[in-house]
Structure formats: C-alpha cells, structure tokens
Design an enzyme around this catalytic site. Structure first.
Site, PDB file in Angstrom:
ATOM      1  N   TYR A   1      -0.362   4.424  13.240  1.00 54.88           N
ATOM      2  CA  TYR A   1      -1.759   4.824  13.085  1.00 54.88           C
ATOM      3  C   TYR A   1      -2.623   4.134  14.150  1.00 54.88           C
ATOM      4  O   TYR A   1      -2.099   3.522  15.083  1.00 54.88           O
ATOM      5  CB  TYR A   1      -2.212   4.565  11.637  1.00 54.88           C
TER       6      TYR A   1
ATOM      7  N   PRO B   1       0.815  -1.214   0.000  1.00 56.55           N
ATOM      8  CA  PRO B   1       0.000   0.000   0.000  1.00 56.55           C
ATOM      9  C   PRO B   1       0.850   1.267   0.000  1.00 56.55           C
ATOM     10  O   PRO B   1       1.796   1.385   0.778  1.00 56.55           O
ATOM     11  CB  PRO B   1      -0.813  -0.106   1.302  1.00 56.55           C
ATOM     12  N   LEU B   2       0.499   2.205  -0.881  1.00 51.32           N
ATOM     13  CA  LEU B   2       1.273   3.443  -1.070  1.00 51.32           C
ATOM     14  C   LEU B   2       0.316   4.616  -1.180  1.00 51.32           C
ATOM     15  O   LEU B   2      -0.471   4.684  -2.124  1.00 51.32           O
ATOM     16  CB  LEU B   2       2.077   3.343  -2.381  1.00 51.32           C
ATOM     17  N   THR B   3       0.385   5.516  -0.234  1.00 50.67           N
ATOM     18  CA  THR B   3      -0.448   6.716  -0.276  1.00 50.67           C
ATOM     19  C   THR B   3       0.003   7.608  -1.420  1.00 50.67           C
ATOM     20  O   THR B   3       1.168   7.969  -1.496  1.00 50.67           O
ATOM     21  CB  THR B   3      -0.352   7.459   1.077  1.00 50.67           C
TER      22      THR B   3
ATOM     23  N   GLY C   1       7.721  -1.158  -2.630  1.00 49.61           N
ATOM     24  CA  GLY C   1       6.889   0.027  -2.779  1.00 49.61           C
ATOM     25  C   GLY C   1       7.440   1.031  -3.765  1.00 49.61           C
ATOM     26  O   GLY C   1       6.890   1.238  -4.842  1.00 49.61           O
ATOM     27  N   ARG C   2       8.558   1.660  -3.387  1.00 49.92           N
ATOM     28  CA  ARG C   2       9.097   2.713  -4.254  1.00 49.92           C
ATOM     29  C   ARG C   2       9.485   2.159  -5.623  1.00 49.92           C
ATOM     30  O   ARG C   2       9.326   2.836  -6.637  1.00 49.92           O
ATOM     31  CB  ARG C   2      10.282   3.392  -3.561  1.00 49.92           C
TER      32      ARG C   2
HETATM   33  C1  PHB Z   1       2.462   8.470   4.124  1.00 50.41           C
HETATM   34  O1  PHB Z   1       1.535   9.077   3.583  1.00 50.41           O
HETATM   35  O2  PHB Z   1       3.612   8.881   4.128  1.00 50.41           O
HETATM   36  C2  PHB Z   1       2.155   7.180   4.765  1.00 50.41           C
HETATM   37  C3  PHB Z   1       0.850   6.737   4.835  1.00 50.41           C
HETATM   38  C4  PHB Z   1       0.582   5.536   5.443  1.00 50.41           C
HETATM   39  C5  PHB Z   1       1.622   4.792   5.961  1.00 50.41           C
HETATM   40  C6  PHB Z   1       2.910   5.235   5.879  1.00 50.41           C
HETATM   41  C7  PHB Z   1       3.176   6.434   5.270  1.00 50.41           C
HETATM   42  O3  PHB Z   1       1.387   3.641   6.565  1.00 50.41           O
END
Ligand code: PHB
Length: 416
Positions: A183, A26-28, A323-324
């Site tokens: 979170y 998951p990547l915001t 991710g990246r």
């Molecule tokens: C972020 O937006 O940088 C972000 C969001 C959720 C995550 C980690 C980073 O779990």
C-alpha cells in the site's frame, strides 16, 4: 499439549501493561456501511476478541482517496470517528486494549472507487501488472496511477495527522501506521514502484522520507509510545518490488528504532496480503530484524501456538499476531491456555456482509455447551420445543444450537 505460558505472560507495550502477548492483527472484514462508517456489528466482533493482549483494528482509510475496497471503516470524518466509539467502548468494557491501523492504499485502487472518478494516486505512475481490483462495476485491471506532486505528498502526511487525531477522539489507545503489503507507504519505500526524482524518491533515505514524516506527524499527535508501525520486508504483493529489500528494510527498521515507538510489527515472509504463500528464496526472516531493533517487536503470519511460544522464548519476538485464528476463535488466548482445538476460519465469509462468519464463531465454552445441548436433544432428553423456548427467551447459545442443528439436518456441509 504445548506450553503457552510465555505467550500468556504480561508485557509492557508503550504505557500499557498487556495481559498477554497474543495480538489480534489488523484484518479487513468489510462490515462498515457503504459510506465507510463503522457499525454496531463491528463493536460486537471486537468485544468478542478483547481477550487479546492487543487488538489492532482493521485498516481504516485516512481519506476518501485512501480507499480501495467497499465497506471498509474510514477515520477521516466525524460520523466515522463517532461510530468507532461503539467499538472502543465495547472493547474497553471487556478490558481490552485497541489500536487503530491508519491506511492509505495509494495505487491499489481504481478510478471507479476514487472520489470524482479520478485516477488513484501513487509515488509514480507505475501500474500494478498482476491481479485485478474490485470496483463497483466488478473486477478490473489496475490502471496506471497518477503521480503525486511534492505538495500533495505533504498534504497526505497531514491527512495522517488528522486521522490520528480522529482516532484519539474515537477512544483508541494508540494507532498503527500501515507500512506493509504494497500500500501507499510501501509504494514509497520500494524502488521499482517509486521512481520519483524529488526528495521523496531516489536513494534509500529519500524513499524512507514519506514513512518517517508520517510517523513523526502521527507521533506528534499521540506521543511515540502510542504509535506502532507495520512493515512487510519480504512481501512482493501488489507488485511491490525493490532491487535490495534487505538494505531498504534494514534502514527503515533502524530509523524506526531511533523513535521510541510502541512497537514494530513485521509481517512474516510467508504472507502475501491475506494469503499464505511459499516464502521467496530471498526472504528475510524476522529474526534478522531483531538484531537491528531493540524496541518491542510483534511478528504476524502463519504462527501456531508452538512457533509463537518459541519466538518469544528465543527472543525473536515480544508478541505474536494470529489473524485467521482470531477470526475463527474469539477466545484464542483461552484456547491456547487450555490446549483446546482451534476452529478453522471460513475464507468465503472473510469479506461478506453480515454476522455469518463474523460474530457467530463460538468460544470453546460455548462450543462445549452447544455440543451438550445437541447431544441432549438428539438423545431425546431435551425437546426441540425446549430449545425453541430458550431461543424465544433470547438464550444466544440455544440460538446457535438451533441453527447448527438446523443446518446439520437440512443442508450438506458447506465446502471450505
Ligand atoms: C485484504 O483486504 O486482503 C488486505 C487488506 C490490507 C492488507 C492486506 C490484505 O494489508
């Protein structure tokens, strides 16, 4: 060239036979609307990356209260649910499997973002001391959050269940519960954040209660084999600290191990939110948890082809998240297979608004085509006019070639 065969071998996750073990975690990316509704652009982005064995779509807030950042895609109302359908349909058409991450940020928010300007909520009124939070009025210090009443905690568990039902109707293949990175779920786990004296605070079993009630409520909707959980046992991001992380997360992992979930997803100790950092001296390696968990294990964070393949070969993980690398390489499994070079992601565009740095990263095949086009143009074998005509005719590669050529001719390279 490294051998990617173990990463590229099929694997069973819950009921799904995945074509490889390369996970898009998951990547915001903040490409939803101002009303937190997923967009068509997001469907393009996820479909481009559907060759991942498993995609976990970015954190989706489960309620208005669960939001920290602008333009994140929610999953609490009907418009959001119906708009996610574009994403799941596009991914399924491309042969992919996609879960949705269910997210509540707890105290990582601000009254300027919260509905009716209320304080963000948390297990206890303990403020994040370090860092700042984005708000509609710019960066602000964190506020001391409002401590949730016991009944409110139960109501949030029900919000997770409702969001899980929305995710099912939106066409996802499963859901992941965001229990990582400081979170809300992580706030309940860690004793320096959770100072409650009711059944959701105090000893480890009490601090695990919220996580496990959420897991059980969501598993009642989906069946446990379509539910994953993400934890960051070594993370202290967002001030999420505990006096004994090793005992805490060992207990969490063992309790999850009794539930026959689709997978457990661990964030590696070198990740703080979206950044790479030095692992802390008391970091707990993912390999340690392997011995406590017999189900399917995903590890994410800073992996290379080599380290990921090794993790699978030596049994420390079953799948590996990138991710990246997935941001900049939509065809990551193909690049692994070919030993092709990886493009670098442009961090300045991680959280921007449009296609730039989002859907415009080429595949390796497109890159080669592009290089050939540009060489032909530069050698005078292909006129600028020919490229323009292809552009007008909607050839997307010509479009990329044109813009890259234009950028090279007219602008200095952008700093990274
Ligand atoms: C972020 O937006 O940088 C972000 C969001 C959720 C995550 C980690 C980073 O779990």
């Amino acid at each position: 060239m490294s051998d990617a065969s173990s990463l590229l071998s099929p694997v069973l996750v819950g009921p799904y036979l995945l074509r490889n073990r390369v996970v898009m975690p998951p990547l915001t990316r903040n490409r939803a609307t101002d009303e937190f509704v997923p967009t068509a652009r997001m469907a393009v982005y996820y479909a481009q990356r559907a060759s991942a064995g498993l995609q976990v779509a970015e954190g989706a807030p489960i309620s208005e209260q669960a939001v920290a950042y602008p333009r994140v895609p929610g999953i609490w109302n009907a418009s959001q649910r119906d708009a996610w359908r574009q994403v799941t349909d596009a991914v399924h058409a491309a042969g992919g499997v996609i879960f949705l991450q269910l997210w509540h940020v707890g105290r990582v928010s601000h009254s300027l973002t919260q509905p009716s300007g209320e304080l963000p909520v948390a297990p206890s009124a303990v403020r994040i001391e370090e860092g700042e939070i984005y708000t509609p009025e710019g960066l602000q210090e964190f506020e001391a959050p409002r401590s949730l009443g016991t009944d409110e905690v139960r109501a949030i568990v029900q919000d997770y269940a409702a969001a899980a039902r929305n995710a099912m109707r939106a066409g996802f293949d499963g859901v992941e519960i965001h229990g990582a990175n400081g979170y809300l779920v992580d706030q309940f786990l860690n004793d320096q954040v959770n100072r409650r004296t009711d059944r959701y605070g105090g000893d480890v079993p009490n601090r695990l209660r919220f996580l496990l009630e959420v897991v059980d409520a969501v598993a009642a909707v989906w069946g446990p084999d379509r539910v994953g959980v993400r934890l960051s046992p070594s993370g202290t991001w967002m001030d999420c600290r505990d006096t004994d992380k090793k005992s805490l997360y060992s207990a969490a992992v063992e309790a999850l191990g009794e539930r026959s979930l689709a997978y457990l997803h661990l964030v590696e100790p070198t990740i703080a939110g979206s950044m790479s950092v030095e692992a802390s001296p008391d970091a707990i390696s993912s390999a340690y948890f392997r011995h406590l968990y017999s189900g399917t294990l995903i590890v994410s964070g800073d992996h290379t082809l080599e380290s990921g393949a090794k993790a699978i070969d030596n049994g420390t993980a079953d799948l590996v998240g990138y991710g990246r690398a997935f941001i900049a390489n939509p065809d990551l499994p193909t690049r692994f297979e070919q030993g092709a070079p990886l493009a670098e992601a442009d961090r300045a565009l991680f959280y921007s608004h449009d296609d730039k740095g989002y859907t415009d990263y080429p595949t390796i095949e497109e890159e080669r085509h592009l290089t050939a086009l540009m060489a032909a143009e530069e050698a005078g074998q292909l006129s600028f006019e020919a490229v323009r005509r292809a552009l007008v005719n909607g050839d997307p590669l010509a479009q990329v070639a044109r813009s890259q050529h234009y950028a090279r001719a007219h602008f200095a390279p952008e700093p990274r």
